[in-house]
Design an enzyme around this catalytic site. Structure first.
Site, PDB file in Angstrom:
ATOM      1  N   SER A 180       4.312   2.086   0.775  1.00  0.00           N
ATOM      2  CA  SER A 180       5.651   2.273   0.182  1.00  0.00           C
ATOM      3  C   SER A 180       5.672   2.121  -1.343  1.00  0.00           C
ATOM      4  CB  SER A 180       6.709   1.406   0.875  1.00  0.00           C
ATOM      5  OG  SER A 180       6.449   0.032   0.722  1.00  0.00           O
ATOM      6  N   CYS A 187       0.827  -1.221   0.000  1.00  0.00           N
ATOM      7  CA  CYS A 187       0.000   0.000   0.000  1.00  0.00           C
ATOM      8  C   CYS A 187       0.859   1.269   0.000  1.00  0.00           C
ATOM      9  CB  CYS A 187      -0.952   0.025   1.194  1.00  0.00           C
ATOM     10  SG  CYS A 187      -2.146  -1.340   1.200  1.00  0.00           S
TER      11      CYS A 187
HETATM   12  P1  4NP Z   1       1.253  -1.265   3.850  1.00  0.00           P
HETATM   13  O1  4NP Z   1      -0.194  -1.771   4.298  1.00  0.00           O
HETATM   14  O2  4NP Z   1       2.185  -1.478   5.022  1.00  0.00           O
HETATM   15  O3  4NP Z   1       1.043   0.181   3.568  1.00  0.00           O
HETATM   16  O4  4NP Z   1       1.624  -2.066   2.644  1.00  0.00           O
HETATM   17  C1  4NP Z   1      -0.410  -3.047   4.821  1.00  0.00           C
HETATM   18  C2  4NP Z   1      -0.595  -4.110   3.981  1.00  0.00           C
HETATM   19  C3  4NP Z   1      -0.849  -5.366   4.501  1.00  0.00           C
HETATM   20  C4  4NP Z   1      -0.929  -5.542   5.878  1.00  0.00           C
HETATM   21  C5  4NP Z   1      -0.726  -4.475   6.714  1.00  0.00           C
HETATM   22  C6  4NP Z   1      -0.463  -3.223   6.194  1.00  0.00           C
HETATM   23  N1  4NP Z   1      -1.231  -6.817   6.402  1.00  0.00           N
HETATM   24  O5  4NP Z   1      -1.414  -6.912   7.624  1.00  0.00           O
HETATM   25  O6  4NP Z   1      -1.284  -7.800   5.647  1.00  0.00           O
END
Ligand code: 4NP
Length: 154
Positions: A14, A12
């Site tokens: 990065s 999301c």
């Molecule tokens: P990101 O968001 O850190 O911005 O890529 C997330 C994507 C997946 C998860 C957590 C945050 N997850 O728990 O799977």
């Protein structure tokens, strides 16, 4: 000059930052002088494309991040990148936990470059579409500040 954006899942925030900052560099003709990458702290999404909501939000701003694939932060990244920029405090702690002694680069929250050194980019994963728009607004702010900063060292 090499910049690495880091979040938790690398699907999301990065990859969105990678897409936004890459586009800004291209618009400035700096794409050959600054290398950009992103990665995650966790290993759950390795090899996956960005979240469909992140792809769509970026596409609404003319940025195609569909070709990016998630990978995990590794110790070798400290030998490569001058800036390792965290989206939130948990990310920053995880980065600094494996940061080798004597690392000469910069690890900090990305929003420092928007003049907000303590502000995290909030995780949009469990929220709605508006969260992804908000993430992009924040990332655009910080990316413009980062561009000014990076220019000083080119
Ligand atoms: P990101 O968001 O850190 O911005 O890529 C997330 C994507 C997946 C998860 C957590 C945050 N997850 O728990 O799977």
């Amino acid at each position: 000059m090499k910049v690495l954006f880091v979040c938790l899942g690398n699907i999301c925030r990065s990859p969105s930052a990678e897409g936004v900052f890459s586009k800004i560099l291209e618009a400035q003709g700096l794409q050959d002088r600054v290398e950009v990458d992103s990665c995650g702290i966790g290993d759950w999404h390795i090899g996956k494309a960005p979240d469909a909501r992140a792809q769509q939000a970026a596409m609404r701003r003319g940025i195609d991040i569909s070709g990016l694939r998630a990978r995990q932060l590794s110790e070798e990244d400290f030998a490569v990148f001058d800036f390792i920029l965290a989206m939130d405090d948990d990310n920053l702690r995880a980065i600094q936990a494996i940061q080798p002694e004597g690392y000469q680069g910069t690890t900090c929250l990305f929003m420092r470059f928007a003049g907000q050194p303590e502000t995290p980019v909030p995780d949009p994963y469990f929220g709605g579409e508006q969260g992804f728009e908000n993430v992009l607004d924040m990332i655009e702010d910080a990316s413009n500040g980062l561009l000014q900063h990076v220019r000083l060292s080119l």
